[in-house]
Write an enzyme that holds these catalytic residues in place. Structure first.
Site, PDB file in Angstrom:
ATOM      1  N   ILE A   1       0.927  -1.207  -0.052  1.00 46.22           N
ATOM      2  CA  ILE A   1      -0.003   0.148  -0.144  1.00 46.22           C
ATOM      3  C   ILE A   1       0.771   1.383   0.118  1.00 46.22           C
ATOM      4  O   ILE A   1       1.620   1.447   1.093  1.00 46.22           O
ATOM      5  CB  ILE A   1      -0.888   0.096   1.191  1.00 46.22           C
TER       6      ILE A   1
ATOM      7  N   GLY B   1       8.643  -3.880  -1.057  1.00 50.35           N
ATOM      8  CA  GLY B   1       8.472  -5.009  -2.079  1.00 50.35           C
ATOM      9  C   GLY B   1       8.507  -4.293  -3.483  1.00 50.35           C
ATOM     10  O   GLY B   1       9.223  -4.845  -4.452  1.00 50.35           O
TER      11      GLY B   1
ATOM     12  N   ASP C   1       0.782  14.089   6.676  1.00 48.41           N
ATOM     13  CA  ASP C   1       0.900  12.890   6.724  1.00 48.41           C
ATOM     14  C   ASP C   1       0.782  12.248   8.105  1.00 48.41           C
ATOM     15  O   ASP C   1       0.500  13.303   9.101  1.00 48.41           O
ATOM     16  CB  ASP C   1       2.397  12.348   6.267  1.00 48.41           C
TER      17      ASP C   1
END
Length: 488
Positions: A175, A195, A287
Protein backbone atom coordinates in the site's frame (compact mmCIF):
# COMPACT_ATOMS: atom_id res chain seq x y z
CA UNK A 1 -17.52 -13.52 10.80
CA UNK A 2 -16.03 -13.69 7.30
CA UNK A 3 -16.60 -11.33 4.38
CA UNK A 4 -16.41 -12.27 0.71
CA UNK A 5 -15.85 -8.71 -0.51
CA UNK A 6 -15.95 -5.06 0.54
CA UNK A 7 -19.68 -4.80 -0.09
CA UNK A 8 -20.38 -7.74 2.19
CA UNK A 9 -18.28 -6.07 4.89
CA UNK A 10 -20.17 -2.78 4.44
CA UNK A 11 -23.51 -4.59 4.70
CA UNK A 12 -22.53 -6.45 7.87
CA UNK A 13 -21.15 -3.28 9.46
CA UNK A 14 -24.40 -1.46 8.72
CA UNK A 15 -26.43 -4.25 10.31
CA UNK A 16 -24.29 -3.95 13.44
CA UNK A 17 -24.67 -0.18 13.59
CA UNK A 18 -21.01 0.21 12.66
CA UNK A 19 -21.60 2.10 9.39
CA UNK A 20 -23.44 5.34 8.67
CA UNK A 21 -24.64 6.41 5.23
CA UNK A 22 -24.10 10.13 4.59
CA UNK A 23 -26.82 11.23 2.20
CA UNK A 24 -26.09 14.95 1.92
CA UNK A 25 -23.33 16.23 -0.41
CA UNK A 26 -19.85 16.32 1.16
CA UNK A 27 -16.79 17.36 -0.84
CA UNK A 28 -13.75 15.07 -1.14
CA UNK A 29 -11.72 18.28 -1.01
CA UNK A 30 -11.01 18.81 2.73
CA UNK A 31 -14.58 18.24 3.95
CA UNK A 32 -14.45 14.43 4.09
CA UNK A 33 -11.24 14.62 6.10
CA UNK A 34 -12.92 16.87 8.66
CA UNK A 35 -15.95 14.60 8.94
CA UNK A 36 -13.86 11.41 9.18
CA UNK A 37 -11.43 12.93 11.67
CA UNK A 38 -14.21 14.00 14.04
CA UNK A 39 -15.88 10.61 13.70
CA UNK A 40 -12.68 8.64 14.31
CA UNK A 41 -11.80 10.67 17.41
CA UNK A 42 -15.28 9.94 18.75
CA UNK A 43 -14.78 6.20 18.04
CA UNK A 44 -17.65 6.45 15.59
CA UNK A 45 -18.79 4.31 12.65
CA UNK A 46 -17.45 3.78 9.17
CA UNK A 47 -18.88 6.35 6.77
CA UNK A 48 -20.29 5.85 3.29
CA UNK A 49 -20.55 9.22 1.54
CA UNK A 50 -23.26 8.51 -1.02
CA UNK A 51 -23.19 11.93 -2.72
CA UNK A 52 -19.60 13.21 -2.96
CA UNK A 53 -19.76 16.72 -4.36
CA UNK A 54 -19.18 16.55 -8.12
CA UNK A 55 -19.02 12.74 -8.37
CA UNK A 56 -21.31 9.76 -8.93
CA UNK A 57 -19.10 7.22 -7.13
CA UNK A 58 -19.67 6.92 -3.35
CA UNK A 59 -16.70 7.17 -0.97
CA UNK A 60 -16.09 4.79 1.93
CA UNK A 61 -14.15 6.37 4.78
CA UNK A 62 -13.15 5.60 8.37
CA UNK A 63 -13.53 1.89 7.59
CA UNK A 64 -10.83 0.81 10.05
CA UNK A 65 -11.45 3.66 12.49
CA UNK A 66 -11.70 1.40 15.55
CA UNK A 67 -9.57 -1.61 16.57
CA UNK A 68 -12.76 -3.66 16.73
CA UNK A 69 -13.49 -3.07 13.03
CA UNK A 70 -9.91 -4.01 12.17
CA UNK A 71 -10.42 -7.27 14.08
CA UNK A 72 -13.70 -7.86 12.25
CA UNK A 73 -11.96 -7.30 8.92
CA UNK A 74 -9.44 -9.99 9.86
CA UNK A 75 -12.20 -12.45 10.70
CA UNK A 76 -11.89 -12.10 14.48
CA UNK A 77 -14.74 -11.37 16.88
CA UNK A 78 -12.61 -9.23 19.20
CA UNK A 79 -9.26 -7.44 19.32
CA UNK A 80 -7.97 -10.01 21.82
CA UNK A 81 -8.55 -12.76 19.23
CA UNK A 82 -5.88 -11.16 17.05
CA UNK A 83 -3.33 -12.80 19.37
CA UNK A 84 -4.38 -16.13 17.85
CA UNK A 85 -3.59 -14.82 14.37
CA UNK A 86 -0.22 -13.71 15.72
CA UNK A 87 0.41 -17.20 17.10
CA UNK A 88 -0.38 -18.70 13.70
CA UNK A 89 2.03 -16.31 11.98
CA UNK A 90 4.70 -17.02 14.59
CA UNK A 91 4.35 -20.74 13.91
CA UNK A 92 4.48 -20.25 10.14
CA UNK A 93 7.47 -17.93 10.40
CA UNK A 94 9.54 -20.45 12.38
CA UNK A 95 7.77 -23.81 12.64
CA UNK A 96 9.17 -26.06 15.34
CA UNK A 97 10.18 -29.63 14.44
CA UNK A 98 7.54 -32.09 15.70
CA UNK A 99 8.34 -33.66 19.06
CA UNK A 100 6.99 -36.98 17.91
CA UNK A 101 4.44 -38.67 15.68
CA UNK A 102 1.49 -37.40 17.71
CA UNK A 103 2.77 -33.82 17.57
CA UNK A 104 3.42 -34.07 13.84
CA UNK A 105 -0.10 -35.40 13.29
CA UNK A 106 -1.60 -32.52 15.31
CA UNK A 107 0.19 -29.95 13.11
CA UNK A 108 -0.80 -31.58 9.84
CA UNK A 109 -4.23 -29.85 9.60
CA UNK A 110 -2.55 -26.43 9.71
CA UNK A 111 -0.35 -27.19 6.72
CA UNK A 112 -3.25 -28.82 4.89
CA UNK A 113 -5.34 -25.70 5.40
CA UNK A 114 -2.54 -23.46 4.12
CA UNK A 115 -2.18 -25.58 0.99
CA UNK A 116 -5.96 -25.54 0.52
CA UNK A 117 -5.98 -21.72 0.68
CA UNK A 118 -3.91 -21.21 -2.47
CA UNK A 119 -5.56 -18.42 -4.50
CA UNK A 120 -8.11 -19.39 -7.14
CA UNK A 121 -7.84 -17.75 -10.57
CA UNK A 122 -11.15 -17.13 -12.33
CA UNK A 123 -11.97 -15.78 -15.80
CA UNK A 124 -15.04 -13.59 -15.26
CA UNK A 125 -14.58 -11.16 -12.39
CA UNK A 126 -16.76 -8.40 -10.93
CA UNK A 127 -13.81 -5.98 -11.01
CA UNK A 128 -13.85 -6.17 -14.82
CA UNK A 129 -17.57 -5.57 -15.37
CA UNK A 130 -16.72 -2.15 -16.84
CA UNK A 131 -13.55 -1.53 -18.88
CA UNK A 132 -12.15 1.92 -19.76
CA UNK A 133 -9.12 2.08 -22.04
CA UNK A 134 -6.87 4.40 -24.01
CA UNK A 135 -7.89 8.05 -24.31
CA UNK A 136 -11.04 7.39 -22.28
CA UNK A 137 -8.96 6.77 -19.15
CA UNK A 138 -9.42 9.71 -16.81
CA UNK A 139 -8.65 9.54 -13.10
CA UNK A 140 -10.87 12.58 -12.62
CA UNK A 141 -13.80 10.15 -12.61
CA UNK A 142 -12.69 8.99 -9.14
CA UNK A 143 -13.58 11.05 -6.04
CA UNK A 144 -9.97 11.10 -4.84
CA UNK A 145 -9.59 13.03 -1.60
CA UNK A 146 -7.57 16.18 -1.08
CA UNK A 147 -7.06 15.73 2.64
CA UNK A 148 -5.36 18.90 3.91
CA UNK A 149 -5.26 22.51 2.78
CA UNK A 150 -1.50 22.34 2.16
CA UNK A 151 -1.66 19.17 0.04
CA UNK A 152 -0.37 19.72 -3.47
CA UNK A 153 -2.94 17.51 -5.25
CA UNK A 154 -5.53 14.74 -4.72
CA UNK A 155 -4.02 11.61 -3.16
CA UNK A 156 -4.96 7.95 -3.60
CA UNK A 157 -4.42 6.42 -0.16
CA UNK A 158 -5.80 2.87 0.01
CA UNK A 159 -4.50 1.55 -3.30
CA UNK A 160 -3.28 -2.05 -3.08
CA UNK A 161 -0.32 -2.06 -5.48
CA UNK A 162 0.45 -5.38 -7.19
CA UNK A 163 3.92 -6.00 -8.67
CA UNK A 164 6.10 -8.97 -9.57
CA UNK A 165 9.87 -9.06 -9.81
CA UNK A 166 11.46 -10.91 -12.75
CA UNK A 167 13.20 -13.37 -10.43
CA UNK A 168 10.26 -14.09 -8.11
CA UNK A 169 7.58 -16.75 -8.17
CA UNK A 170 4.93 -14.73 -6.40
CA UNK A 171 3.49 -11.25 -6.54
CA UNK A 172 4.03 -8.52 -3.99
CA UNK A 173 1.19 -6.52 -2.44
CA UNK A 174 1.92 -3.12 -0.96
CA UNK A 175 0.00 0.00 0.00
CA UNK A 176 1.74 3.13 -1.28
CA UNK A 177 0.21 6.57 -1.55
CA UNK A 178 -0.21 7.92 -5.08
CA UNK A 179 -0.35 11.59 -6.07
CA UNK A 180 -2.62 12.28 -9.03
CA UNK A 181 -0.72 14.47 -11.51
CA UNK A 182 -2.72 14.04 -14.69
CA UNK A 183 -5.52 12.33 -16.57
CA UNK A 184 -3.70 9.01 -16.51
CA UNK A 185 -0.66 9.54 -14.30
CA UNK A 186 0.11 9.22 -10.60
CA UNK A 187 3.35 9.33 -8.63
CA UNK A 188 4.09 5.99 -6.95
CA UNK A 189 5.59 6.83 -3.57
CA UNK A 190 7.31 3.62 -2.53
CA UNK A 191 10.40 3.62 -0.35
CA UNK A 192 13.52 1.85 -1.58
CA UNK A 193 13.22 -1.11 0.82
CA UNK A 194 9.55 -1.84 0.08
CA UNK A 195 8.56 -4.81 -2.05
CA UNK A 196 7.27 -2.82 -5.01
CA UNK A 197 10.44 -0.74 -5.23
CA UNK A 198 12.61 -3.87 -5.01
CA UNK A 199 10.60 -5.54 -7.79
CA UNK A 200 10.99 -2.42 -9.95
CA UNK A 201 14.74 -2.27 -9.35
CA UNK A 202 15.19 -5.94 -10.28
CA UNK A 203 13.08 -5.40 -13.40
CA UNK A 204 15.24 -2.46 -14.50
CA UNK A 205 18.38 -4.55 -14.01
CA UNK A 206 17.04 -7.47 -16.04
CA UNK A 207 14.99 -5.53 -18.62
CA UNK A 208 16.68 -2.12 -18.91
CA UNK A 209 14.48 0.53 -20.48
CA UNK A 210 11.41 -1.73 -20.66
CA UNK A 211 8.12 -0.58 -19.05
CA UNK A 212 7.38 -2.24 -15.70
CA UNK A 213 3.83 -3.66 -15.33
CA UNK A 214 1.89 -2.42 -12.30
CA UNK A 215 -1.72 -2.81 -11.18
CA UNK A 216 -3.52 -1.11 -8.30
CA UNK A 217 -6.63 -2.53 -6.64
CA UNK A 218 -9.00 -0.13 -4.89
CA UNK A 219 -11.67 -1.49 -2.60
CA UNK A 220 -10.48 -5.06 -2.10
CA UNK A 221 -12.07 -7.23 0.57
CA UNK A 222 -10.93 -6.42 4.14
CA UNK A 223 -8.91 -9.62 4.61
CA UNK A 224 -6.82 -8.88 1.52
CA UNK A 225 -6.29 -5.23 2.49
CA UNK A 226 -5.23 -6.11 6.03
CA UNK A 227 -3.14 -9.04 4.84
CA UNK A 228 -1.02 -6.55 2.91
CA UNK A 229 -0.09 -4.67 6.12
CA UNK A 230 0.49 -7.74 8.31
CA UNK A 231 3.93 -9.36 8.85
CA UNK A 232 3.24 -12.39 6.68
CA UNK A 233 6.18 -14.86 6.44
CA UNK A 234 8.07 -14.76 3.16
CA UNK A 235 6.99 -18.35 2.51
CA UNK A 236 3.30 -17.37 2.50
CA UNK A 237 1.64 -15.08 -0.05
CA UNK A 238 -0.59 -12.26 1.14
CA UNK A 239 -3.40 -13.73 -0.97
CA UNK A 240 -3.08 -17.11 0.76
CA UNK A 241 -2.97 -15.42 4.17
CA UNK A 242 -6.13 -13.48 3.29
CA UNK A 243 -7.72 -16.83 2.47
CA UNK A 244 -6.81 -18.13 5.92
CA UNK A 245 -8.38 -15.06 7.53
CA UNK A 246 -11.49 -15.33 5.38
CA UNK A 247 -11.63 -19.13 5.55
CA UNK A 248 -12.10 -19.23 1.78
CA UNK A 249 -9.69 -19.04 -1.14
CA UNK A 250 -8.93 -15.59 -2.51
CA UNK A 251 -10.34 -15.28 -6.00
CA UNK A 252 -8.02 -13.56 -8.48
CA UNK A 253 -8.31 -12.53 -12.09
CA UNK A 254 -5.62 -11.80 -14.65
CA UNK A 255 -5.49 -8.15 -15.65
CA UNK A 256 -6.64 -7.19 -19.13
CA UNK A 257 -3.33 -5.62 -20.12
CA UNK A 258 -0.68 -7.52 -18.14
CA UNK A 259 -0.09 -10.85 -16.42
CA UNK A 260 -0.59 -9.55 -12.88
CA UNK A 261 -3.41 -11.10 -10.87
CA UNK A 262 -5.68 -8.84 -8.83
CA UNK A 263 -8.53 -9.47 -6.36
CA UNK A 264 -11.53 -10.44 -8.47
CA UNK A 265 -14.04 -8.70 -6.21
CA UNK A 266 -12.15 -5.40 -5.86
CA UNK A 267 -14.18 -2.31 -6.67
CA UNK A 268 -11.72 -0.60 -9.04
CA UNK A 269 -8.50 -1.69 -10.80
CA UNK A 270 -5.88 0.60 -12.31
CA UNK A 271 -3.65 -1.13 -14.88
CA UNK A 272 -0.54 0.36 -16.41
CA UNK A 273 3.23 0.67 -16.41
CA UNK A 274 6.13 2.58 -14.94
CA UNK A 275 8.59 3.74 -17.58
CA UNK A 276 12.13 3.54 -16.16
CA UNK A 277 13.53 7.01 -15.73
CA UNK A 278 10.16 8.78 -15.63
CA UNK A 279 10.20 10.51 -12.25
CA UNK A 280 8.31 13.40 -10.68
CA UNK A 281 8.45 15.44 -7.48
CA UNK A 282 5.94 14.14 -4.95
CA UNK A 283 4.38 16.23 -2.21
CA UNK A 284 4.14 18.03 0.04
CA UNK A 285 1.40 16.13 1.86
CA UNK A 286 0.17 16.06 5.42
CA UNK A 287 1.07 12.63 6.73
CA UNK A 288 0.70 10.40 9.78
CA UNK A 289 3.29 12.39 11.73
CA UNK A 290 1.06 15.46 11.83
CA UNK A 291 3.36 17.45 9.55
CA UNK A 292 3.69 18.13 5.84
CA UNK A 293 6.51 16.04 4.41
CA UNK A 294 9.27 17.37 2.19
CA UNK A 295 9.18 17.03 -1.59
CA UNK A 296 11.03 14.04 -3.05
CA UNK A 297 11.26 12.32 -6.43
CA UNK A 298 9.50 9.02 -7.18
CA UNK A 299 8.50 6.96 -10.26
CA UNK A 300 5.46 7.90 -12.35
CA UNK A 301 2.78 5.25 -12.88
CA UNK A 302 0.97 5.63 -16.22
CA UNK A 303 -2.58 4.25 -16.06
CA UNK A 304 -3.48 2.57 -19.35
CA UNK A 305 -6.74 0.99 -18.29
CA UNK A 306 -9.38 1.30 -15.57
CA UNK A 307 -11.71 -1.59 -14.85
CA UNK A 308 -14.38 -1.55 -12.18
CA UNK A 309 -17.53 -3.10 -10.85
CA UNK A 310 -20.93 -1.75 -11.80
CA UNK A 311 -21.64 1.13 -9.38
CA UNK A 312 -18.22 0.95 -7.70
CA UNK A 313 -17.31 2.21 -4.23
CA UNK A 314 -14.14 4.27 -3.78
CA UNK A 315 -12.32 3.36 -0.54
CA UNK A 316 -10.32 6.23 0.94
CA UNK A 317 -8.70 7.56 4.10
CA UNK A 318 -6.60 10.44 5.38
CA UNK A 319 -3.44 10.54 7.46
CA UNK A 320 -2.59 13.15 10.07
CA UNK A 321 -1.46 13.59 13.64
CA UNK A 322 -2.57 10.54 15.65
CA UNK A 323 -5.16 9.31 16.14
CA UNK A 324 -5.80 8.52 12.48
CA UNK A 325 -6.59 5.28 10.68
CA UNK A 326 -2.94 4.12 10.47
CA UNK A 327 -2.65 4.66 14.23
CA UNK A 328 -5.79 2.61 14.86
CA UNK A 329 -4.47 -0.13 12.58
CA UNK A 330 -1.30 -0.08 14.65
CA UNK A 331 -3.27 -0.56 17.88
CA UNK A 332 -5.00 -3.64 16.47
CA UNK A 333 -1.98 -5.15 14.72
CA UNK A 334 -0.02 -4.66 17.94
CA UNK A 335 -1.85 -7.75 19.20
CA UNK A 336 -0.62 -9.72 16.18
CA UNK A 337 2.98 -8.66 16.80
CA UNK A 338 3.13 -9.84 20.44
CA UNK A 339 3.08 -13.64 19.82
CA UNK A 340 5.52 -13.27 16.91
CA UNK A 341 8.03 -11.52 19.14
CA UNK A 342 7.41 -13.93 22.02
CA UNK A 343 8.19 -16.89 19.77
CA UNK A 344 11.70 -15.48 19.24
CA UNK A 345 12.05 -13.90 22.70
CA UNK A 346 9.97 -15.90 25.23
CA UNK A 347 11.07 -13.55 27.99
CA UNK A 348 8.90 -10.77 26.51
CA UNK A 349 5.62 -10.47 28.44
CA UNK A 350 4.11 -7.58 26.49
CA UNK A 351 4.87 -5.27 23.58
CA UNK A 352 3.14 -1.97 22.94
CA UNK A 353 3.31 0.60 20.16
CA UNK A 354 1.73 3.77 21.60
CA UNK A 355 -0.54 5.28 18.92
CA UNK A 356 0.66 8.77 19.79
CA UNK A 357 4.11 7.58 18.67
CA UNK A 358 2.87 7.53 15.05
CA UNK A 359 2.14 3.79 15.18
CA UNK A 360 5.73 2.51 15.06
CA UNK A 361 8.25 5.17 16.14
CA UNK A 362 8.22 4.16 19.80
CA UNK A 363 7.85 0.73 21.41
CA UNK A 364 7.48 -0.29 25.06
CA UNK A 365 8.55 -3.83 25.97
CA UNK A 366 8.05 -5.63 29.28
CA UNK A 367 10.13 -8.70 30.06
CA UNK A 368 11.24 -11.24 32.65
CA UNK A 369 14.87 -10.27 33.10
CA UNK A 370 17.29 -13.13 33.79
CA UNK A 371 20.82 -11.73 33.61
CA UNK A 372 22.85 -8.52 33.28
CA UNK A 373 22.53 -6.95 29.84
CA UNK A 374 19.36 -8.91 29.09
CA UNK A 375 17.29 -5.78 28.40
CA UNK A 376 19.79 -4.56 25.81
CA UNK A 377 19.62 -7.92 24.01
CA UNK A 378 15.83 -7.59 23.81
CA UNK A 379 15.87 -4.02 22.50
CA UNK A 380 18.38 -4.95 19.80
CA UNK A 381 16.19 -7.93 18.92
CA UNK A 382 13.12 -5.72 18.50
CA UNK A 383 14.96 -3.52 16.02
CA UNK A 384 16.26 -6.43 13.96
CA UNK A 385 13.68 -9.24 14.06
CA UNK A 386 10.80 -7.80 12.01
CA UNK A 387 11.02 -5.38 9.09
CA UNK A 388 8.06 -3.52 10.59
CA UNK A 389 10.30 -2.18 13.39
CA UNK A 390 13.29 -1.02 11.36
CA UNK A 391 11.99 2.55 11.66
CA UNK A 392 11.22 2.40 15.39
CA UNK A 393 13.31 5.20 16.88
CA UNK A 394 12.78 4.57 20.59
CA UNK A 395 12.56 1.24 22.44
CA UNK A 396 11.81 1.29 26.17
CA UNK A 397 12.38 -1.99 28.02
CA UNK A 398 10.93 -2.49 31.51
CA UNK A 399 10.35 -5.34 33.95
CA UNK A 400 7.16 -7.38 33.88
CA UNK A 401 5.75 -5.62 36.95
CA UNK A 402 5.19 -2.57 34.73
CA UNK A 403 2.09 -2.12 32.56
CA UNK A 404 3.50 -1.26 29.13
CA UNK A 405 0.20 0.39 28.17
CA UNK A 406 0.07 2.75 31.17
CA UNK A 407 2.31 5.82 30.85
CA UNK A 408 2.12 6.35 34.64
CA UNK A 409 3.85 3.00 35.10
CA UNK A 410 6.32 3.48 32.25
CA UNK A 411 7.42 6.97 33.32
CA UNK A 412 7.83 5.73 36.90
CA UNK A 413 10.10 2.93 35.68
CA UNK A 414 12.17 5.28 33.52
CA UNK A 415 12.69 7.83 36.28
CA UNK A 416 13.46 5.32 39.06
CA UNK A 417 15.31 2.46 37.31
CA UNK A 418 17.45 4.31 34.79
CA UNK A 419 20.75 6.12 34.88
CA UNK A 420 20.73 8.23 31.70
CA UNK A 421 24.34 7.46 30.78
CA UNK A 422 24.57 3.80 31.75
CA UNK A 423 21.12 2.72 30.61
CA UNK A 424 20.76 4.57 27.32
CA UNK A 425 21.78 2.83 24.10
CA UNK A 426 22.45 5.05 21.09
CA UNK A 427 22.92 3.64 17.59
CA UNK A 428 23.83 5.93 14.71
CA UNK A 429 23.39 5.62 10.94
CA UNK A 430 20.37 3.30 10.94
CA UNK A 431 17.41 3.15 8.53
CA UNK A 432 14.84 5.84 9.31
CA UNK A 433 11.51 6.66 7.71
CA UNK A 434 11.96 9.11 4.83
CA UNK A 435 9.03 11.08 6.27
CA UNK A 436 11.05 11.70 9.45
CA UNK A 437 12.41 15.19 8.85
CA UNK A 438 14.00 15.17 12.31
CA UNK A 439 16.72 12.81 11.08
CA UNK A 440 19.91 14.56 9.89
CA UNK A 441 19.90 12.73 6.55
CA UNK A 442 16.86 11.57 4.59
CA UNK A 443 16.34 7.87 5.33
CA UNK A 444 19.24 7.62 7.79
CA UNK A 445 19.28 8.49 11.48
CA UNK A 446 19.81 7.25 15.01
CA UNK A 447 17.93 5.08 17.48
CA UNK A 448 17.65 5.21 21.26
CA UNK A 449 17.06 2.34 23.64
CA UNK A 450 16.07 2.94 27.27
CA UNK A 451 16.79 0.18 29.78
CA UNK A 452 14.24 0.85 32.52
CA UNK A 453 14.64 -2.54 34.22
CA UNK A 454 15.88 -3.37 37.71
CA UNK A 455 19.68 -3.55 37.62
CA UNK A 456 21.53 -6.74 38.44
CA UNK A 457 24.98 -7.20 40.00
CA UNK A 458 27.42 -6.37 37.27
CA UNK A 459 25.19 -3.51 36.11
CA UNK A 460 25.43 -1.63 39.41
CA UNK A 461 27.48 -1.80 42.61
CA UNK A 462 24.77 -0.22 44.74
CA UNK A 463 22.04 -1.86 46.80
CA UNK A 464 18.94 -1.77 44.63
CA UNK A 465 15.67 -0.45 45.99
CA UNK A 466 12.77 -2.73 46.89
CA UNK A 467 9.33 -1.87 45.51
CA UNK A 468 6.79 -0.84 48.16
CA UNK A 469 3.96 -3.37 48.33
CA UNK A 470 0.77 -2.94 50.32
CA UNK A 471 -0.18 -5.44 53.02
CA UNK A 472 -3.00 -7.61 51.63
CA UNK A 473 -4.59 -8.23 55.03
CA UNK A 474 -4.78 -4.51 55.78
CA UNK A 475 -6.21 -3.81 52.33
CA UNK A 476 -8.97 -6.38 52.91
CA UNK A 477 -9.85 -4.95 56.35
CA UNK A 478 -10.14 -1.43 54.95
CA UNK A 479 -12.22 -2.73 52.04
CA UNK A 480 -14.65 -4.23 54.58
CA UNK A 481 -15.16 -0.96 56.51
CA UNK A 482 -14.73 1.51 53.63
CA UNK A 483 -18.41 2.42 53.28
CA UNK A 484 -18.62 3.07 57.03
CA UNK A 485 -15.84 5.66 56.84
CA UNK A 486 -18.07 8.08 54.96
CA UNK A 487 -15.35 9.10 52.50
CA UNK A 488 -16.79 9.93 49.10
Amino acid sequence: MKFKDLRDFVQQLEQRGELKRIQIPVSPVLEMTEVCDRTLRAKGPALLFEKPTGYDIPVLGNLFGTPERVAMGMGAESVSELREIGKLLAFLKEPEPPKGLKDAWSKLPIFRKIIAMAPKVIKDAPCQEVVIEGDDVDLAMLPVQTCWSGDVAPLITWGLTVTKGPNKDRQNLGIYRQQVIGRNKVIMRWLSHRGGALDFREWCEKHPGQPFPVSVALGADPATILGAVTPVPDSLSEYAFAGLLRDSRTELVKCRGNDLQVPATAEIILEGVIHPGEMADEGPYGDHTGYYNEVDSFPVFTVERITHRIKPIYHSTYTGRPPDEPAILGVALNEVFVPILQKQFPEITDFYLPPEGCSYRMAVVTMKKSYPGHAKRVMLGVWSFLRQFMYTKFVIVTDDDINARDWNDVIWAITTRMDPKRDTVMIDNTPIDYLDFASPVSGLGSKMGLDATHKWPGETTREWGRVIVKDDAVTQRIDAIWNQLGID
